[in-house]
Motif scaffolding. Sequence first.
Motif: not given
Length: 212
Positions: A184-194
Amino acid sequence: MFDRLFGRKQALEASELPVIRNVTLGRTVMLDPLAWRRFGSDLLFPFDRDTLVIVAQGLVDLNEGGFVHRFYTDDDIMFQAVSNDRQGQDVTDVTVFAPWDSAYPSSSAERPAWKSRLSARSFTAEGLPDYRRVWFGDEASEQDPVTFWEELHDDRDGIVDRRIFQTCMLFGRDLPGDGRELLLAIDQESEAGEVSFEIMLGVALELGEFRA
């Protein structure tokens, strides 16, 4: 103030936090390690224990009648169940994933290149063989990744503690016999932009290969 800082949402009834085949936040999941040990050294899946203590729980609404239920340990092992209903009464797929690699881009220019890797027919990374695209099949040379928000809970108070936007694709490779290892390859972004780029390796489980 803390609600604003950490993005805590309106509370739901605690009973609304799904319990999937007796698995939920705060419980221990027992796995049958023969589900992956039978593949021996052919499997790169970096995991070799039979218990998972669940310390966080995630929920993804796929907006197409399906739901993804995720259960996390404190070292980021992810037990995942897909169901046709929010309460998880109709489970169609169960997997367990372990982290392989994590990277933090130094600039936004790195994200298009990572998304291109997620869109390709096959995926590889340092120390890994090629994995072929599982979602949507691998006939097309490119395929847009799947995107969704995951709502995460750190306790059973029913409050969403944080939300993460994810762009991801599932790949796999066949193993000798009837097995398959998943990536599983993921680009993840938090609500804070991290932002982070994640690679996880996993295996599918039968319903009889775990209990809580």
